[in-house]
Design a protein around this motif. Structure first.
Motif, PDB file in Angstrom:
ATOM      1  N   THR A 184       0.836  -1.203   0.000  1.00 40.54           N
ATOM      2  CA  THR A 184       0.000   0.000   0.000  1.00 40.54           C
ATOM      3  C   THR A 184       0.870   1.253   0.000  1.00 40.54           C
ATOM      4  O   THR A 184       0.572   2.223  -0.699  1.00 40.54           O
ATOM      5  N   ILE A 185       1.945   1.214   0.776  1.00 32.62           N
ATOM      6  CA  ILE A 185       2.838   2.377   0.879  1.00 32.62           C
ATOM      7  C   ILE A 185       3.602   2.594  -0.417  1.00 32.62           C
ATOM      8  O   ILE A 185       3.733   3.714  -0.907  1.00 32.62           O
ATOM      9  N   THR A 186       4.129   1.512  -0.993  1.00 31.01           N
ATOM     10  CA  THR A 186       4.978   1.626  -2.183  1.00 31.01           C
ATOM     11  C   THR A 186       4.600   0.520  -3.170  1.00 31.01           C
ATOM     12  O   THR A 186       5.311  -0.487  -3.303  1.00 31.01           O
ATOM     13  N   PRO A 187       3.478   0.682  -3.864  1.00 31.56           N
ATOM     14  CA  PRO A 187       2.916  -0.398  -4.685  1.00 31.56           C
ATOM     15  C   PRO A 187       3.792  -0.857  -5.839  1.00 31.56           C
ATOM     16  O   PRO A 187       3.665  -2.003  -6.281  1.00 31.56           O
ATOM     17  N   GLN A 188       4.682  -0.002  -6.343  1.00 30.71           N
ATOM     18  CA  GLN A 188       5.490  -0.369  -7.491  1.00 30.71           C
ATOM     19  C   GLN A 188       6.806  -1.044  -7.114  1.00 30.71           C
ATOM     20  O   GLN A 188       7.519  -1.537  -7.993  1.00 30.71           O
ATOM     21  N   THR A 189       7.144  -1.050  -5.821  1.00 31.36           N
ATOM     22  CA  THR A 189       8.426  -1.609  -5.402  1.00 31.36           C
ATOM     23  C   THR A 189       8.335  -3.130  -5.277  1.00 31.36           C
ATOM     24  O   THR A 189       7.502  -3.639  -4.525  1.00 31.36           O
ATOM     25  N   PRO A 190       9.192  -3.873  -5.999  1.00 30.66           N
ATOM     26  CA  PRO A 190       9.143  -5.334  -5.887  1.00 30.66           C
ATOM     27  C   PRO A 190       9.586  -5.807  -4.506  1.00 30.66           C
ATOM     28  O   PRO A 190      10.493  -5.240  -3.903  1.00 30.66           O
ATOM     29  N   ILE A 191       8.925  -6.847  -4.008  1.00 27.87           N
ATOM     30  CA  ILE A 191       9.216  -7.398  -2.690  1.00 27.87           C
ATOM     31  C   ILE A 191       9.562  -8.877  -2.826  1.00 27.87           C
ATOM     32  O   ILE A 191       8.809  -9.643  -3.441  1.00 27.87           O
ATOM     33  N   ILE A 192      10.701  -9.256  -2.262  1.00 30.59           N
ATOM     34  CA  ILE A 192      11.126 -10.651  -2.242  1.00 30.59           C
ATOM     35  C   ILE A 192      11.039 -11.164  -0.817  1.00 30.59           C
ATOM     36  O   ILE A 192      11.672 -10.604   0.083  1.00 30.59           O
ATOM     37  N   ILE A 193      10.260 -12.202  -0.600  1.00 29.70           N
ATOM     38  CA  ILE A 193      10.191 -12.838   0.716  1.00 29.70           C
ATOM     39  C   ILE A 193      11.375 -13.791   0.856  1.00 29.70           C
ATOM     40  O   ILE A 193      11.619 -14.625  -0.020  1.00 29.70           O
ATOM     41  N   CYS A 194      12.121 -13.672   1.959  1.00 32.79           N
ATOM     42  CA  CYS A 194      13.203 -14.594   2.285  1.00 32.79           C
ATOM     43  C   CYS A 194      12.894 -15.186   3.655  1.00 32.79           C
ATOM     44  O   CYS A 194      12.932 -14.469   4.664  1.00 32.79           O
ATOM     45  N   THR A 195      12.607 -16.460   3.716  1.00 35.70           N
ATOM     46  CA  THR A 195      12.099 -17.049   4.947  1.00 35.70           C
ATOM     47  C   THR A 195      12.477 -18.513   5.054  1.00 35.70           C
ATOM     48  O   THR A 195      12.802 -19.158   4.047  1.00 35.70           O
ATOM     49  N   ALA A 196      12.400 -19.034   6.273  1.00 34.70           N
ATOM     50  CA  ALA A 196      12.624 -20.467   6.497  1.00 34.70           C
ATOM     51  C   ALA A 196      11.351 -21.278   6.239  1.00 34.70           C
ATOM     52  O   ALA A 196      11.398 -22.507   6.205  1.00 34.70           O
ATOM     53  N   ARG A 197      10.219 -20.606   6.076  1.00 37.12           N
ATOM     54  CA  ARG A 197       8.963 -21.312   5.829  1.00 37.12           C
ATOM     55  C   ARG A 197       8.946 -21.846   4.397  1.00 37.12           C
ATOM     56  O   ARG A 197       8.883 -21.070   3.441  1.00 37.12           O
ATOM     57  N   ASP A 198       9.019 -23.155   4.265  1.00 31.26           N
ATOM     58  CA  ASP A 198       9.126 -23.752   2.933  1.00 31.26           C
ATOM     59  C   ASP A 198       7.871 -24.490   2.486  1.00 31.26           C
ATOM     60  O   ASP A 198       7.862 -25.139   1.442  1.00 31.26           O
ATOM     61  N   ALA A 199       6.792 -24.390   3.248  1.00 28.59           N
ATOM     62  CA  ALA A 199       5.552 -25.081   2.878  1.00 28.59           C
ATOM     63  C   ALA A 199       4.931 -24.444   1.632  1.00 28.59           C
ATOM     64  O   ALA A 199       5.013 -23.229   1.430  1.00 28.59           O
ATOM     65  N   LEU A 200       4.322 -25.271   0.825  1.00 29.38           N
ATOM     66  CA  LEU A 200       3.695 -24.789  -0.399  1.00 29.38           C
ATOM     67  C   LEU A 200       2.631 -23.743  -0.099  1.00 29.38           C
ATOM     68  O   LEU A 200       2.528 -22.722  -0.791  1.00 29.38           O
ATOM     69  N   ASP A 201       1.844 -23.955   0.951  1.00 28.50           N
ATOM     70  CA  ASP A 201       0.784 -23.002   1.305  1.00 28.50           C
ATOM     71  C   ASP A 201       1.365 -21.626   1.635  1.00 28.50           C
ATOM     72  O   ASP A 201       0.772 -20.591   1.291  1.00 28.50           O
ATOM     73  N   ASP A 202       2.516 -21.602   2.313  1.00 28.97           N
ATOM     74  CA  ASP A 202       3.151 -20.324   2.639  1.00 28.97           C
ATOM     75  C   ASP A 202       3.617 -19.608   1.375  1.00 28.97           C
ATOM     76  O   ASP A 202       3.460 -18.389   1.238  1.00 28.97           O
TER      77      ASP A 202
END
Length: 225
Positions: A68-86
């Motif tokens: 919402t704050i910066t709609p055009q900025t790409p975001i990459i999630i980096c996490t230990a959660r490896d489940a398909l649902d996540d």
């Protein structure tokens, strides 16, 4: 190019942010959702790296707020959660990519450049102006087909000018793009850096030049200064 890195693992932050800076990015590191939202409102970022396991708020809650704050900025999630649902949840909530820990730094860098090359992103595969070409993948620079060596900071500045060729860039905009809030530039850093890049372009016979518009900023254009 400036990146917001949202991660509370201090060891991971230290190693990853150092590598990203070596790759030519300016990196702002925050450890909480609150600080992430504050930074996103305060600065313009080219990309955001988001961990999901933040101490004050789940990353899935932060993600739509960031969009919402910066709609055009790409975001990459980096996490230990490896489940398909996540992974599906992250992509559906607006992330542009999803990377599972542990990851190789080189892969993260490649994924950042990949999202920045997408339509509307900040990078093309190759940036060119006149006889100067910059390869975003390996950050190599050629003038008339001849490879030219630039320092890390010089390369970042030239990249910024090539991306905004023929457009005036203020000193403040250059500072914001090249320096994170934990590495502020010295008072005359931009003038000195611009002078070095301008001189190298002249010395290697580049057909582009950086012009200083006193009191306004700088502009890169084809043709001699």
């Amino acid at each position: 190019m400036r990146i917001l890195y949202i991660e509370d693992n201090e060891k991971l932050v230290l190693n990853t942010s150092a590598s990203l800076r070596d790759a030519g990015f300016a990196v702002d590191v925050v450890h909480t959702a609150e600080d992430a939202l504050h930074s996103a409102k305060s600065f313009a970022y080219d990309a955001i790296i988001l961990d999901l396991g933040l101490p004050d708020q789940d990353g899935f809650q932060v993600l739509p707020e960031l969009k919402t704050i910066t709609p055009q900025t790409p975001i990459i999630i980096c996490t230990a959660r490896d489940a398909l649902d996540d992974r599906i949840t992250g992509l559906n909530k607006g992330s542009d990519d999803y990377l599972v820990k542990p990851f190789a730094i080189a892969e993260l860098e490649a994924r950042i450049r990949a999202v920045l090359r997408r339509p509307g992103g900040a990078l093309g595969v190759t940036l060119t102006s006149g006889n100067v070409a910059f390869e975003t993948a390996d950050r190599s620079i050629t003038v008339g087909g001849q490879a030219i060596r630039f320092s890390k900071r010089e390369t970042a500045l030239l990249e910024l000018f090539l991306r905004r060729s023929d457009r005036v860039i203020s000193k403040e905009a250059i500072e914001n793009a090249l320096y994170g809030f934990d590495e502020p530039p010295t008072p005359n850093a931009i003038e000195v850096l611009t002078h070095r890049v301008r001189k190298k372009l002249v010395d290697c016979g580049a057909s582009i030049a950086i012009h200083n518009l006193r009191g306004i900023g700088y502009v890169l254009q084809i043709g001699e200064k």
